[in-house]
Scaffold this active site. Sequence first.
Site, short mmCIF file in Angstrom:
data_model
loop_
_atom_site.label_atom_id
_atom_site.label_comp_id
_atom_site.label_asym_id
_atom_site.label_seq_id
_atom_site.Cartn_x
_atom_site.Cartn_y
_atom_site.Cartn_z
N PHE A 107 0.85 -1.19 0.00
CA PHE A 107 0.00 0.00 0.00
C PHE A 107 0.89 1.23 0.00
O PHE A 107 1.62 1.48 0.95
CB PHE A 107 -0.92 0.02 1.22
CG PHE A 107 -1.71 1.29 1.33
CD1 PHE A 107 -2.50 1.73 0.28
CD2 PHE A 107 -1.64 2.07 2.48
CE1 PHE A 107 -3.21 2.92 0.36
CE2 PHE A 107 -2.35 3.26 2.57
CZ PHE A 107 -3.13 3.68 1.51
N HIS A 145 16.26 4.66 -2.60
CA HIS A 145 15.91 4.80 -4.01
C HIS A 145 16.68 5.98 -4.60
O HIS A 145 16.64 7.08 -4.05
CB HIS A 145 14.40 5.03 -4.17
CG HIS A 145 13.57 3.90 -3.62
ND1 HIS A 145 13.40 3.73 -2.27
CD2 HIS A 145 12.90 2.90 -4.25
CE1 HIS A 145 12.64 2.66 -2.08
NE2 HIS A 145 12.34 2.14 -3.25
N LYS A 168 16.72 -3.27 0.79
CA LYS A 168 16.29 -2.95 -0.58
C LYS A 168 17.02 -1.71 -1.12
O LYS A 168 17.06 -0.67 -0.46
CB LYS A 168 14.78 -2.69 -0.62
CG LYS A 168 14.27 -2.30 -2.01
CD LYS A 168 12.81 -1.85 -1.96
CE LYS A 168 12.36 -1.37 -3.34
NZ LYS A 168 11.03 -0.70 -3.30
#
Length: 264
Positions: free
Chosen positions: A58, A156, A183
């Site tokens: 989400f 990111h 990540k």
Amino acid sequence: MKQVEIKNCIFGNGDPKICVPLFGGSREEILETAGVMRKEIDRLEAIYKDKKVDVIEFRADFFDDVADRIKLGELMDSLREIFSDRLLLFTYRSEDEGGELRHDRAESMIEDIWEWVITGKMADIIDIELKSGNYRVARAAVKAHEAGMFVIMSNHNFEKTPHDEEILEMFREMEILGADILKIASTPTSRFDVERMLELTKDISSGKIGSDYINHPIVIISMGASGARTRIECRKTGCAMTFSSIGNGSAPGQIGLEEMMTKL
């Protein structure tokens, strides 16, 4: 490398997990989209019986009422019902790392939002950006673990692909700060960057490099069309999870779910 088990879903066991993002502005839009996603997931899983969507992400940074604790909790309860047999990942992606531009500046409240999600046990996993600040990140990770939740720590980069050493250092920091899954997503500037990320993923997941300080499952993604291989070659590289889309994707280069199921 340590495997991480969340409700019988094992990350880092060589079987890459598929995560599909869910986003929308209003509660009504999000729930309508969730219903469409549920039907499409069921349809595709009936066809590709050896493939499964394990995680629903989400993307709270798109939600108009993310800064309202009650409305956020009510929405998460509804998503729990729709995806009761899937892991629910809560992500509030900052503007600096590609998140939705918010006029109400909700990300200035990110610690409060994390607190609501954690204390309310609104999700199984929470995404915490590494660059949010070591103290805030570590404190949120501790609270999440105390509540029985798991942490994906992320970074990111929409400008370039960091050097291998920089990525390894970020993974080291994530381990120290309490991540369960590590990540990194970055933007390739050449085909070499993509090849480098594929090789780095193999080397880390096999223990060839970083084995003395990287202990948890890793996710390394090259964004954009040129980086698609990093999303579909996870079995070869040892990448623990890949992100696919139903409809519009939430990041450059995401592959549609049906295509992902045929190639993964």
